[in-house]
Design a protein around this motif. Structure first.
Motif, PDB file in Angstrom:
ATOM      1  N   LEU A 252      71.801  -3.549  95.430  1.00 26.71           N
ATOM      2  CA  LEU A 252      72.587  -2.430  95.955  1.00 26.71           C
ATOM      3  C   LEU A 252      72.944  -2.651  97.420  1.00 26.71           C
ATOM      4  CD1 LEU A 252      70.752   0.685  94.429  1.00 26.71           C
ATOM      5  CD2 LEU A 252      72.970  -0.247  93.739  1.00 26.71           C
ATOM      6  N   ALA A 253      71.983  -3.108  98.218  1.00 23.41           N
ATOM      7  CA  ALA A 253      72.235  -3.334  99.643  1.00 23.41           C
ATOM      8  C   ALA A 253      73.303  -4.396  99.847  1.00 23.41           C
ATOM      9  CB  ALA A 253      70.941  -3.746 100.339  1.00 23.41           C
ATOM     10  N   LYS A 254      73.233  -5.466  99.066  1.00 26.28           N
ATOM     11  CA  LYS A 254      74.222  -6.533  99.174  1.00 26.28           C
ATOM     12  C   LYS A 254      75.609  -6.070  98.723  1.00 26.28           C
ATOM     13  CE  LYS A 254      71.172 -10.583  98.780  1.00 26.28           C
ATOM     14  NZ  LYS A 254      69.994  -9.974  99.415  1.00 26.28           N
ATOM     15  N   ALA A 255      75.639  -5.035  97.866  1.00 21.03           N
ATOM     16  CA  ALA A 255      76.903  -4.498  97.365  1.00 21.03           C
ATOM     17  C   ALA A 255      77.432  -3.355  98.220  1.00 21.03           C
ATOM     18  CB  ALA A 255      76.731  -4.017  95.922  1.00 21.03           C
ATOM     19  N   GLY A 256      76.722  -3.020  99.300  1.00 24.93           N
ATOM     20  CA  GLY A 256      77.166  -1.945 100.176  1.00 24.93           C
ATOM     21  C   GLY A 256      76.756  -0.571  99.723  1.00 24.93           C
ATOM     22  N   GLY A 257      75.630  -0.482  99.036  1.00 20.55           N
ATOM     23  CA  GLY A 257      75.135   0.810  98.571  1.00 20.55           C
ATOM     24  C   GLY A 257      73.674   1.006  98.934  1.00 20.55           C
ATOM     25  N   SER A 258      73.098   2.125  98.488  1.00 23.59           N
ATOM     26  CA  SER A 258      71.687   2.414  98.706  1.00 23.59           C
ATOM     27  C   SER A 258      71.150   3.169  97.498  1.00 23.59           C
ATOM     28  CB  SER A 258      71.480   3.254  99.971  1.00 23.59           C
ATOM     29  OG  SER A 258      72.136   4.510  99.844  1.00 23.59           O
ATOM     30  N   ASN A 259      69.854   3.093  97.305  1.00 21.30           N
ATOM     31  CA  ASN A 259      69.219   3.755  96.165  1.00 21.30           C
ATOM     32  C   ASN A 259      68.948   5.225  96.504  1.00 21.30           C
ATOM     33  OD1 ASN A 259      67.548   4.634  94.053  1.00 21.30           O
ATOM     34  ND2 ASN A 259      66.585   2.630  93.841  1.00 21.30           N
ATOM     35  N   ALA A 260      69.535   6.130  95.730  1.00 22.65           N
ATOM     36  CA  ALA A 260      69.367   7.565  95.976  1.00 22.65           C
ATOM     37  C   ALA A 260      67.925   8.008  95.802  1.00 22.65           C
ATOM     38  CB  ALA A 260      70.277   8.355  95.032  1.00 22.65           C
ATOM     39  N   PHE A 261      67.115   7.224  95.082  1.00 24.48           N
ATOM     40  CA  PHE A 261      65.738   7.626  94.790  1.00 24.48           C
ATOM     41  C   PHE A 261      64.722   6.614  95.319  1.00 24.48           C
ATOM     42  CE2 PHE A 261      68.454   9.660  91.649  1.00 24.48           C
ATOM     43  CZ  PHE A 261      68.027  10.980  91.728  1.00 24.48           C
ATOM     44  N   GLU A 262      65.099   5.897  96.373  1.00 26.57           N
ATOM     45  CA  GLU A 262      64.207   4.879  96.925  1.00 26.57           C
ATOM     46  C   GLU A 262      62.902   5.477  97.427  1.00 26.57           C
ATOM     47  OE1 GLU A 262      64.263   1.139 100.096  1.00 26.57           O
ATOM     48  OE2 GLU A 262      65.990   2.475  99.938  1.00 26.57           O
ATOM     49  N   SER A 263      62.935   6.681  97.953  1.00 27.38           N
ATOM     50  CA  SER A 263      61.724   7.301  98.494  1.00 27.38           C
ATOM     51  C   SER A 263      60.973   8.138  97.464  1.00 27.38           C
ATOM     52  CB  SER A 263      62.086   8.196  99.688  1.00 27.38           C
ATOM     53  OG  SER A 263      62.954   9.247  99.280  1.00 27.38           O
ATOM     54  N   ALA A 264      61.453   8.130  96.226  1.00 24.48           N
ATOM     55  CA  ALA A 264      60.845   8.986  95.201  1.00 24.48           C
ATOM     56  C   ALA A 264      59.545   8.419  94.646  1.00 24.48           C
ATOM     57  CB  ALA A 264      61.834   9.217  94.058  1.00 24.48           C
ATOM     58  N   SER A 265      59.320   7.111  94.860  1.00 22.95           N
ATOM     59  CA  SER A 265      58.114   6.489  94.315  1.00 22.95           C
ATOM     60  C   SER A 265      57.779   5.242  95.117  1.00 22.95           C
ATOM     61  CB  SER A 265      58.332   6.116  92.839  1.00 22.95           C
ATOM     62  OG  SER A 265      57.242   5.369  92.329  1.00 22.95           O
ATOM     63  N   SER A 273      61.588  14.826  87.424  1.00 24.23           N
ATOM     64  CA  SER A 273      61.990  16.014  86.677  1.00 24.23           C
ATOM     65  C   SER A 273      63.506  16.181  86.746  1.00 24.23           C
ATOM     66  CB  SER A 273      61.329  17.256  87.267  1.00 24.23           C
ATOM     67  OG  SER A 273      61.831  17.498  88.575  1.00 24.23           O
ATOM     68  N   LYS A 274      64.024  16.946  85.841  1.00 25.57           N
ATOM     69  CA  LYS A 274      65.463  17.230  85.838  1.00 25.57           C
ATOM     70  C   LYS A 274      65.856  17.952  87.124  1.00 25.57           C
ATOM     71  CE  LYS A 274      69.089  19.408  83.087  1.00 25.57           C
ATOM     72  NZ  LYS A 274      69.410  20.124  81.813  1.00 25.57           N
ATOM     73  N   GLU A 275      64.960  18.798  87.624  1.00 24.77           N
ATOM     74  CA  GLU A 275      65.241  19.563  88.835  1.00 24.77           C
ATOM     75  C   GLU A 275      65.374  18.633  90.044  1.00 24.77           C
ATOM     76  OE1 GLU A 275      63.926  22.031  85.727  1.00 24.77           O
ATOM     77  OE2 GLU A 275      62.856  20.308  86.621  1.00 24.77           O
ATOM     78  N   LYS A 276      64.491  17.634  90.127  1.00 23.91           N
ATOM     79  CA  LYS A 276      64.542  16.675  91.227  1.00 23.91           C
ATOM     80  C   LYS A 276      65.849  15.879  91.183  1.00 23.91           C
ATOM     81  CE  LYS A 276      63.251  13.720  94.445  1.00 23.91           C
ATOM     82  NZ  LYS A 276      63.266  14.076  95.895  1.00 23.91           N
ATOM     83  N   VAL A 277      66.238  15.457  90.004  1.00 26.24           N
ATOM     84  CA  VAL A 277      67.480  14.699  89.844  1.00 26.24           C
ATOM     85  C   VAL A 277      68.680  15.572  90.205  1.00 26.24           C
ATOM     86  CG1 VAL A 277      68.980  13.568  88.160  1.00 26.24           C
ATOM     87  CG2 VAL A 277      66.515  13.127  88.138  1.00 26.24           C
ATOM     88  N   ALA A 278      68.651  16.815  89.769  1.00 26.71           N
ATOM     89  CA  ALA A 278      69.773  17.722  90.026  1.00 26.71           C
ATOM     90  C   ALA A 278      69.921  18.023  91.518  1.00 26.71           C
ATOM     91  CB  ALA A 278      69.586  19.020  89.250  1.00 26.71           C
ATOM     92  N   ALA A 279      68.807  18.016  92.244  1.00 30.12           N
ATOM     93  CA  ALA A 279      68.842  18.366  93.669  1.00 30.12           C
ATOM     94  C   ALA A 279      69.214  17.184  94.563  1.00 30.12           C
ATOM     95  CB  ALA A 279      67.479  18.908  94.089  1.00 30.12           C
ATOM     96  N   THR A 280      69.407  16.024  93.991  1.00 33.84           N
ATOM     97  CA  THR A 280      69.723  14.817  94.757  1.00 33.84           C
ATOM     98  C   THR A 280      71.209  14.484  94.647  1.00 33.84           C
ATOM     99  OG1 THR A 280      67.498  13.956  94.317  1.00 33.84           O
ATOM    100  CG2 THR A 280      69.169  12.385  95.074  1.00 33.84           C
ATOM    101  N   ASP A 281      71.831  14.220  95.781  1.00 34.29           N
ATOM    102  CA  ASP A 281      73.224  13.790  95.763  1.00 34.29           C
ATOM    103  C   ASP A 281      73.312  12.368  95.209  1.00 34.29           C
ATOM    104  OD1 ASP A 281      74.377  16.085  96.780  1.00 34.29           O
ATOM    105  OD2 ASP A 281      74.112  15.455  98.865  1.00 34.29           O
ATOM    106  N   VAL A 282      74.103  12.194  94.177  1.00 29.72           N
ATOM    107  CA  VAL A 282      74.313  10.881  93.581  1.00 29.72           C
ATOM    108  C   VAL A 282      75.797  10.560  93.661  1.00 29.72           C
ATOM    109  CG1 VAL A 282      74.196   9.519  91.452  1.00 29.72           C
ATOM    110  CG2 VAL A 282      72.316  11.077  92.045  1.00 29.72           C
ATOM    111  N   ASP A 283      76.126   9.547  94.451  1.00 27.27           N
ATOM    112  CA  ASP A 283      77.533   9.175  94.635  1.00 27.27           C
ATOM    113  C   ASP A 283      78.046   8.257  93.541  1.00 27.27           C
ATOM    114  OD1 ASP A 283      77.837  10.533  97.173  1.00 27.27           O
ATOM    115  OD2 ASP A 283      76.602   8.931  98.044  1.00 27.27           O
ATOM    116  N   ALA A 284      77.129   7.516  92.928  1.00 27.21           N
ATOM    117  CA  ALA A 284      77.525   6.581  91.879  1.00 27.21           C
ATOM    118  C   ALA A 284      76.349   6.364  90.935  1.00 27.21           C
ATOM    119  CB  ALA A 284      77.981   5.256  92.472  1.00 27.21           C
ATOM    120  N   LEU A 285      76.670   6.004  89.715  1.00 28.57           N
ATOM    121  CA  LEU A 285      75.663   5.845  88.673  1.00 28.57           C
ATOM    122  C   LEU A 285      75.742   4.426  88.117  1.00 28.57           C
ATOM    123  CD1 LEU A 285      73.570   7.505  86.985  1.00 28.57           C
ATOM    124  CD2 LEU A 285      75.451   8.036  85.414  1.00 28.57           C
TER     125      LEU A 285
END
Length: 346
Positions: A252-265, A273-285
């Motif tokens: 992702l870093a080499k492609a000019g992106g970042s992991n939306a959940f890098e700090s999650a674990s 949880s679905k709530e955690k995913v819903a509360a996170t901004d995701v620009d791309a999947l």
């Protein structure tokens, strides 16, 4: 519908990153005829590698290679990229698809040895010894643990077989894995099979392609990307196959992106949880297929489920397979993701 994964398989999946990859100049040539390593299979030997603290000495080119499952395709893809398919007497690795044209078909055509896998979805000890291997490849040390019903490295040595654990598999910690580990796997196989020149050409082509892509996206805003397996459950929450650490972050870093959940674990995967995913901004999947024939359908389902995501508003997703894990094709993932995140740069 989620497909549950056993504890053993989930543990192995942690090393896909294994997974649990030809590439820049390979472009599907994994289906070509095998490389003629040397006129004399003992020329240039012996060669010795230090692998997980073990000294493995090879007296000649291995000719009866067994590739364990480990929920990976890194090892078999690396052998194919180097033109070594005729050395394989039994392969248990497959994702059913690949970013490299012809690779999935080439993997399917490999012999499997007619093995009945054990409860850990891999080759049990007696069946392994019956294959008479001279080299056994495993993505982690897990594949050589006696308590799991596998042949140990010592038992293999007693019957004249070498063994090899892929990079980062020694500590069973894929959270620290990077693209450099994919290159190390290529180099090690190049040394073992006396095709080092071919390995270095693949590495150089991959490095050149990745560098060119990274230069195009240099200085641009880094969108937040969610990376997960398609239709797979590996934990107790709704989203248990979300990547948090490992080689995907380097890609992702080499492609000019970042992991939306890098700090999650602190480990490779986050169990969210679905709530955690819903509360996170995701620009791309980025949806990864592990034997799922239609990962795009899963991606579209997620975008519909979370319409608040910027990714949903712009339908920004890509489906990938083996190029996102340890293996010889990481350059393909870097380019595809960069084109998704920064189309104006291309």
């Amino acid at each position: 519908m989620n497909r549950p994964v056993t504890t053993a398989l989930a543990a192995a999946l942690c090393l896909l990153t294994a997974a649990c990859g030809g590439s820049a100049d390979d472009n599907g040539t994994s289906t070509r005829t095998s490389t003629n390593t040397t006129a004399d299979s003992t020329s240039g030997y012996p060669v010795t590698l230090d692998n997980c603290g073990r000294s493995e000495t090879f007296e000649k080119v291995p000719s009866r290679v067994v590739v364990m499952n480990g929920a990976s395709v890194a090892e078999v893809s690396t052998l194919l990229a180097l033109g070594l398919q005729d050395k394989i007497v039994a392969n248990q690795q497959s994702y059913g698809m690949s970013e490299v044209a012809g690779r999935a078909r080439a993997i399917k055509a490999l012999p499997t040895g007619g093995i009945k896998l054990n409860e850990a979805y891999d080759i049990p000890r007696e069946a392994m010894l019956g294959l008479r291997p001279d080299l056994v490849l495993s993505v982690t040390t897990y594949g050589f643990e006696e308590k799991n019903g596998f042949a140990t490295r010592e038992q293999l040595e007693q019957v004249g077989a070498n063994s090899y654990v892929s990079p980062q598999g020694c500590a069973d910690d894929p959270s620290r894995m990077t693209v450099a580990d994919s290159y190390q796997l290529l180099r090690d196989m190049g040394k073992i099979f006396n095709v080092g020149d071919r390995a270095e050409k693949l590495i150089a082509a991959s490095e050149k392609k990745i560098a060119a892509v990274s230069e195009k996206v240099r200085g641009k805003k880094r969108p937040k990307v969610m990376v997960l397996f398609s239709n797979m459950s590996m934990g107790g929450n709704d989203f248990s196959s979300v990547f948090s650490k490992g080689i995907v972050n380097d890609i992702l870093a080499k492609a000019g992106g970042s992991n939306a959940f890098e700090s999650a674990s602190g480990t490779t995967f986050a169990d969210l949880s679905k709530e955690k995913v819903a509360a996170t901004d995701v620009d791309a999947l980025v949806v990864l297929s592990y034997n799922d024939p239609n990962p795009a359908a899963y991606a579209k389902k997620l975008l519909k489920e979370f319409p608040q995501w910027p990714a949903a508003k712009n339908t920004t997703y890509v489906t990938l397979s083996d190029s996102m894990y340890l293996g010889p094709s990481n350059d393909l993932a870097v380019e595809k993701i960069a084109r998704l995140l920064h189309p104006d740069a291309f």
